[in-house]
Design an enzyme around this catalytic site. Structure first.
Site: not given
Ligand code: NAD
Length: 295
Positions: A52, A96, A119
């Site tokens: 990412k 995460q 997200d």
């Protein structure tokens, strides 16, 4: 058979994003800024976060990585989330997952400001998605939609079978493809571990989206001739002959299925490539205030 080349598509989209960044900075604005919080040293999470951050660099986004050891307290993590919520220089951020067992993932997800939840995991964004309102779409289903758009895969009136009902892939995928939209307007069957006569459902699919996490579960005898197969699975299987000792494969037996279908994604090089790109697309939307407006 046409290969749905996620790697090439991701490259094209990254070039488009880089061009957008160039225009923004030329107009005197700062580049979009994505922050990532990584807790502990789970090897898969480290790889995902590294990808990412690298993708941000490739397109000229700013990125920040906040690393904490696995014994970070829930309170400290919630404070970090709060700081990121309030930091005007950060457009969007991710924490995460998975988090260590002593931290309540739901609490952390809920603490993220939905305006910065690139997200798309916050229930506010998930609910807005289900109602067809502007929102940040979860990255993997969003990547699948982008692939469908760019390869001109017609979903209208088609029988779509989604395998797997996770909150991050299967369930949102089934909602998105059944919405009145393009891609969408499909007749969707969502299959899961308690589905009876699974093979019969799969055999009916014009379009199959597999996301169950079982290596090469879907075999040629299950798939309809001429179907479109989107394989979301990313599984590691032992391969002693390889230097790393493993290989990656999807939830579909690619070699067995490929000659029977109209289109198929490879693993690796398929949907996974688009997941990261979708996160960048959400971050650009956040920087522009496209979903929730600018304050
Ligand atoms: P998960 O592990 O959270 O859920 C698996 C789902 O599959 C469950 O809903 C379960 O009901 C269903 N399932 C399990 N066994 C089944 C069976 N025998 N028959 C029918 N259904 C069954 O899944 P997830 O997090 O959505 O991940 C699925 C796969 O996708 C994994 O391989 C994961 O690594 C991969 N993944 C890839 C990306 C990407 O970027 N391409 C992103 C997320 C997940």
């Amino acid at each position: 058979m046409q290969l749905l080349d996620g790697k090439q598509l991701a490259k094209t989209i990254r070039a488009e994003l880089a061009e957008e960044v160039r225009k923004m900075t030329e107009a005197g604005k700062r580049a979009p800024h994505l922050a990532a919080v990584l807790v502990g040293d789970d090897p898969a999470s480290q790889v995902y976060v590294r990808n990412k951050v690298r993708s941000c660099e490739k397109v000229g986004f700013q990125s920040s990585l906040i690393r904490k050891s696995a014994d970070v307290s829930e309170e400290e993590l919630l404070q970090i989330v709060q700081q990121l919520n309030e930091d005007d220089a950060v457009d969007g951020f991710i924490v995460q997952l998975p988090l260590p067992g002593h931290i309540d993932e739901e609490k952390v997800t809920l603490a993220i400001d939905s305006k910065k939840d690139v997200d798309g995991f916050h229930p506010a964004n998930f609910g807005r998605m289900a109602q067809g309102l502007p929102c940040y779409l979860p990255a993997t289903p969003s990547g699948v939609l982008e692939m469908m758009r760019r390869y001109d895969i017609d979903t209208e009136g088609k029988e779509v079978v989604v395998l797997g009902r996770s909150n991050i892939v299967g369930t949102p995928m089934s909602i998105l493809l059944s919405r009145k939209a393009k891609p969408g307007n499909a007749t969707v069957t969502l299959c899961h571990s308690r589905t009876k006569n699974l093979q019969e459902h799969i055999r009916r699919a014009d379009i199959l989206v597999a996301a169950i996490g079982i290596p090469e579960f879907v075999t040629a005898d299950m798939v309809r001739d001429g179907a479109v197969v989107i394989d979301v699975g990313i599984n590691r299987v032992d391969a002693p002959e390889r230097e790393k000792g493993y290989r990656l494969c999807g939830d579909v037996d690619f070699e067995g299925v490929k000659d029977k279908v109209a289109m198929i994604t490879p693993v690796p090089g398929g949907v996974g490539q688009l997941t990261v790109v979708s996160l960048l697309m959400n971050t650009l939307k956040a920087a522009r205030g496209e979903v929730y407006g600018k304050e």
